[in-house]
Design an enzyme around this catalytic site. Structure first.
Site, PDB file in Angstrom:
ATOM      1  N   SER A 164      -4.800   6.755   7.056  1.00 43.47           N
ATOM      2  CA  SER A 164      -5.216   5.614   6.249  1.00 43.47           C
ATOM      3  C   SER A 164      -6.635   5.849   5.720  1.00 43.47           C
ATOM      4  CB  SER A 164      -5.093   4.332   7.090  1.00 43.47           C
ATOM      5  OG  SER A 164      -5.126   3.193   6.282  1.00 43.47           O
ATOM      6  N   ASP A 170       5.421   2.784   2.004  1.00 49.23           N
ATOM      7  CA  ASP A 170       4.296   2.223   2.762  1.00 49.23           C
ATOM      8  C   ASP A 170       3.585   1.192   1.894  1.00 49.23           C
ATOM      9  OD1 ASP A 170       1.955   1.696   4.139  1.00 49.23           O
ATOM     10  OD2 ASP A 170       1.280   3.771   4.215  1.00 49.23           O
ATOM     11  N   HIS A 183       3.577   2.208   7.771  1.00 49.70           N
ATOM     12  CA  HIS A 183       2.261   2.803   7.607  1.00 49.70           C
ATOM     13  C   HIS A 183       1.968   3.713   8.797  1.00 49.70           C
ATOM     14  CE1 HIS A 183      -1.834   3.094   6.225  1.00 49.70           C
ATOM     15  NE2 HIS A 183      -2.324   2.568   7.345  1.00 49.70           N
TER      16      HIS A 183
END
Length: 496
Positions: free
Chosen positions: A214, A427, A456
């Site tokens: 991320s 995602d 995710h």
């Protein structure tokens, strides 16, 4: 040009321009002292025996452009490679995301999920980025009422609500300026990238291999921009991509709408299990009814802001969907929202630090939106769906920030070795477009996509052998796929 079109054009243009930004000169700093590790505090979990986790602290300049000035400390953790000396490939620095995520325990928790060959090959090294956890943590105090319980409705409808929304952003920015003080300009991703290089040097390693998830992907791309010749093997999972943080937040808010529609259809397909309706429209009506009830009569501090935070968290991982549906039913049938409450208090010390660091880092990384842009985008999103989830719009506060950075954070480099990008096809938190836009800034990189997946975090997270084997072969043996890789995903979960 419409605002969404401007977003797309801006991000695409930035993808080309970012690589051309000149590197800001950094004066020579004293070589870091070797990192000396001791036992960790109880907040860092212990790995499985016989392995152990070690912790240390590293002194770094507050401002790497003025290395003789004030200094701060960065907290570092390490679990050594479990294999033989011949198997060792160096260090694997890891970051869990955010901005604001603590990496100190992540060296243990993420390592436990890595393929055994990777655990045998690498010392897994975690660290709390500057401003986070035990690395000179930042605070923004009340953050404009962000921690009020129940909070104000985060989706403004009408001119009066919009004015109140902007006022809360201004108050948040003022609180950060008051409480963060001298730290405010120096908690940027680029400064953290220099800290990563200092960790490498202090450990005496010739290269930094890296796994960033991320926001960690953004941090890794920033490291390659500044230190391409120090990059070993780098895996960027669930990629943020290039562009301004605010534009990313807008793209995410639109992806969440698509994901929520998928959740409605999935819940309707299991009507006998959840009892929220047999069609997507019926489930949506149940969802909106719950939100209206909580907006009119919050229960024990749980109102529309808390509801949207719970939805935001659940939509990002399909294994949380059943819990979200059960929580909706609990509120409808019993007037009890406890099933919707995520574990842990939102106003805990760790949460307050996370939320502060998130805004401070985003606003230190590049340009800010204007208040006019913010309202235009909210209205545009509400035309797509009158009741969106805007929880992830953290960079909106940058419109009133007291310190404006002079340029964007540089990302990527043509001089870096091949990098592996990993993405879930659907995602909603870091849409796959980010990986596709970052790839041209990292020539020779490959994109590993988990098709038919809606969550995710992919590598050593989704349990997919195709993804995990491809990434492990790259990390351990340096095998770069001949082209982009597509792995068959799991599809939507079964309802239990």
């Amino acid at each position: 040009m419409t605002r969404p079109a401007r977003h797309t054009a801006l991000v695409c243009a930035l993808a080309a321009a970012t690589a051309l930004l000149p590197a800001a000169p950094v004066q020579a700093a004293e070589p870091p002292s070797p990192l000396r590790f001791t036992s960790c505090s109880g907040s860092v979990p212990r790995p499985a025996a016989p392995e152990r986790v070690e912790c240390g602290r590293l002194s770094v300049p507050l401002d790497w452009h003025r290395p003789s000035g004030p200094r701060i400390e960065v907290a570092v953790s390490r679990v050594r490679a479990s294999g033989t000396p011949a198997e060792r490939r160096g260090i694997l620095l890891v970051n869990p995301g955010g901005p604001g995520g603590s990496g100190l325990p992540y060296a243990v928790t993420k390592r436990a999920k890595l393929p055994e060959s990777v655990r045998r090959a690498y010392d897994v090294v975690g660290f709390d980025p500057r401003g986070v956890g035990r690395s000179t943590p930042v605070t923004c105090g009340p953050m404009g009422g962000l921690f009020d319980s129940p909070g104000n409705d985060p989706v403004p409808a009408g001119a009066r609500a919009e004015r109140a929304y902007l006022a809360s952003l201004r108050a948040l920015a003022d609180d950060c300026a008051t409480h963060a003080g001298r730290l405010l300009p120096y908690l940027s991703t680029e400064q953290t990238a220099y800290d990563m290089e200092a960790i490498r040097a202090a450990l005496g390693e010739p290269r930094t291999s890296f796994l960033g998830v991320s926001y960690g992907s953004y941090l890794g791309a920033a490291y390659t921009a500044r230190f391409p010749h120090r990059v070993g093997r780098m895996v960027l999972d669930s990629v943020v991509g290039p562009g301004d943080w605010y534009d990313f937040d807008v793209l995410q808010s639109r992806a969440l709408l698509r994901q929520r529609d998928t959740f409605f259809a999935w819940t309707a397909a299991h009507a006998g299990r959840f009892g929220l309706g047999g069609t997507p429209a019926a489930v949506r009506d149940s969802y909106l009814r719950v939100r209206r009830e909580l907006a009119a009569r919050p229960v024990a501090g749980f109102g529309p802001a808390e509801f949207d935070r719970a939805v935001y968290r659940a939509l990002g991982r399909t294994e949380r969907w059943a819990g979200l549906a059960d929580g909706l039913r609990g509120q409808l049938t019993d007037g009890d929202p406890d099933g919707l409450r995520p574990d842990g208090a939102f106003d805990s010390a760790d949460s307050r630090n996370y939320e502060a660091a998130n805004r401070v880092v985003k606003c230190a990384d590049g340009p800010a939106p204007s208040p006019r842009d913010i309202l235009a985008d909210i209205r545009s999103t509400r035309r797509l769906d009158p009741q969106p989830v805007l929880t992830g719009m953290e960079a909106s506060a940058c419109a009133y920030w007291h310190h404006r950075p002079g340029r964007r954070t540089p990302l990527g480099s043509p001089d870096a070795p091949p990098v592996l990008l990993v993405a879930s096809a659907h995602d909603p938190v870091t849409p796959i477009e980010g990986a596709r836009r970052l790839q041209p800034l990292l020539p020779g990189s490959r994109l590993v996509t988990l098709d038919d997946d809606y969550s995710h975090g992919v590598f050593a997270s989704r349990g997919d052998a195709c993804v995990d084997d491809t990434v492990a072969a790259y990390l351990v043996r340096g095998e770069v796929p001949s082209g982009n890789v597509r792995c068959a995903g799991p599809g939507l979960p079964t309802a239990r």
